[in-house]
Design an enzyme around this catalytic site. Structure first.
Site, PDB file in Angstrom:
ATOM      1  N   ASP A  24       0.865  -1.037  -0.004  1.00  0.00           N
ATOM      2  CA  ASP A  24       0.203   0.009  -0.099  1.00  0.00           C
ATOM      3  C   ASP A  24       0.914   1.121  -0.097  1.00  0.00           C
ATOM      4  O   ASP A  24       1.874   1.157   0.873  1.00  0.00           O
ATOM      5  CB  ASP A  24      -0.653   0.012   1.320  1.00  0.00           C
ATOM      6  CG  ASP A  24      -1.988  -1.119   1.297  1.00  0.00           C
ATOM      7  OD1 ASP A  24      -2.188  -1.548   0.228  1.00  0.00           O
ATOM      8  OD2 ASP A  24      -2.781  -0.961   2.243  1.00  0.00           O
ATOM      9  N   LYS A  81      -8.295   0.958  -4.978  1.00  0.00           N
ATOM     10  CA  LYS A  81      -9.287   0.302  -4.413  1.00  0.00           C
ATOM     11  C   LYS A  81     -10.651   0.922  -4.782  1.00  0.00           C
ATOM     12  O   LYS A  81     -10.630   2.415  -4.910  1.00  0.00           O
ATOM     13  CB  LYS A  81      -9.256   0.475  -3.033  1.00  0.00           C
ATOM     14  CG  LYS A  81      -8.120  -0.450  -2.300  1.00  0.00           C
ATOM     15  CD  LYS A  81      -8.162  -0.350  -0.578  1.00  0.00           C
ATOM     16  CE  LYS A  81      -7.044  -0.873  -0.138  1.00  0.00           C
ATOM     17  NZ  LYS A  81      -6.949  -2.449  -0.333  1.00  0.00           N
ATOM     18  N   GLY A 214      -2.993  -7.208   8.248  1.00  0.00           N
ATOM     19  CA  GLY A 214      -2.249  -7.675   9.659  1.00  0.00           C
ATOM     20  C   GLY A 214      -0.949  -8.049   9.636  1.00  0.00           C
ATOM     21  O   GLY A 214      -0.264  -8.254  10.530  1.00  0.00           O
ATOM     22  N   SER A 236      -0.167  -1.228   6.214  1.00  0.00           N
ATOM     23  CA  SER A 236       0.212  -0.372   7.569  1.00  0.00           C
ATOM     24  C   SER A 236       1.500  -0.879   8.112  1.00  0.00           C
ATOM     25  O   SER A 236       2.312  -0.024   8.529  1.00  0.00           O
ATOM     26  CB  SER A 236      -0.831  -0.414   8.424  1.00  0.00           C
ATOM     27  OG  SER A 236      -2.082  -0.252   7.906  1.00  0.00           O
TER      28      SER A 236
END
Ligand SMILES: O=C(CO)[C@H](O)[C@H](O)COP(=O)(O)O
Length: 294
Positions: A24, A81, A214, A236
């Protein structure tokens, strides 16, 4: 309209990303860092999932200007997205000529009952799934890549593990059923019978199965690969860590050499603090992304 030849070509595009890390990125600078670290593709989005989670509100498709800036900054494929069911966001992304559209639960769903009819697009789609039935429904709608959803933006790998084990376990179960049992399984899975039969005879999905949500460490990435993911998405976990450049390279190294603990150990050395994490089991139900979609 369903077109098997085009489906095969799109699946081939998805397979080209196997073994890689899709990162990302929110701007051209991060996209360059991702490419230099060895990412096989980038996902252009306005905010990484942990920031979407922190900020709340409605999360939408990114600004086309930002997506174009990322497309110009890198040579690797660029994904973007669209909200679940938001076929006009998908039309816009197709007009921008991104390489893949992710119909993603990380954005706020636009339709509570319908996913996008992905057969209506030339561009390939990736969708998330928590179990086999969900994966096969998305493939039935034209998705050519499935990613186990995990719980994006938490840095907690437990949901990614749960979803990957569920999908792979259900596939194994199908391979042991006879024809009559497969018809019942299709009903239970709420999935097309032809896809259920295909999975039972091949022992795998008809499209690549990746993992997302995650992944925060090199070992997390290798864990998902050893559990059967063919590639990983990391958001992230890289750009919300203390040293994104080093961690990005380390995650690529561990994904490539996922069966080599010595290399994973070396890659994990001295990376500095991982992202701030959240325990998924303590999230209130309305903050869980993985239950979006059906
Ligand atoms: O939505 C995604 C894939 O569609 C993200 O790339 C992925 O889920 C990132 O999650 P995290 O921030 O936990 O790494």
């Amino acid at each position: 309209m369903r077109d098997e030849a085009t489906f095969g070509v799109k699946v081939g595009l998805a397979e080209m990303l196997s073994g890689g890390v899709i990162m990302d990125v929110v701007d051209a600078e991060q996209a360059r860092i991702a490419e230099e670290a060895g990412a096989c593709a980038v996902m252009a989005l306005e905010r990484v999932p942990s920031d979407i989670r922190r900020d709340g509100g409605v999360a939408r498709m990114s600004d086309p200007e930002m997506i174009r800036g990322i497309q110009q900054a890198v040579t690797i494929p660029v994904m973007a997205k669209a909200r679940i069911g938001h076929f006009v966001e998908a039309q816009v992304l197709e007009s921008l000529e991104v390489d893949f559209i992710d119909e993603s639960e990380v954005l706020t769903p636009a339709d509570e009952a319908h996913h996008i009819d992905k057969w209506a697009f030339k561009i390939p789609f990736v969708c998330g799934a928590t179990n086999l039935g969900e994966a096969l429904r998305r493939i039935g709608e034209g998705a050519v890549m499935i990613r186990s959803k995990g719980e994006a933006g938490t840095g907690d790998i437990v949901e990614a593990v749960r979803h990957m084990r569920s999908i792979r376990g259900e596939i194994k179960r199908l391979t042991r059923l006879d024809d009559a049992e497969l018809a019942t399984a299709a009903k239970e899975l709420q999935s097309p019978l032809d896809l259920v039969r295909e999975v039972a005879s091949t022992g795998k999905l008809p499209v690549p199965l990746f993992s997302a949500g995650g992944i925060a460490t090199p070992a997390d990435a290798a864990l998902m690969m050893q559990l059967g993911a063919e590639a990983v998405f990391v958001g992230s976990g890289i750009f919300k860590s203390s040293d994104p450049e080093r961690r990005a390279r380390a995650v690529v190294e561990a994904t490539t050499h996922f069966q080599d603990p010595d290399r994973i150990a070396k890659a994990s050395e001295g990376l500095g603090p991982a992202m701030m994490s959240l325990e998924t089991s303590k999230l209130p139900a309305d903050q869980v992304f993985a239950t979006r979609g059906w």
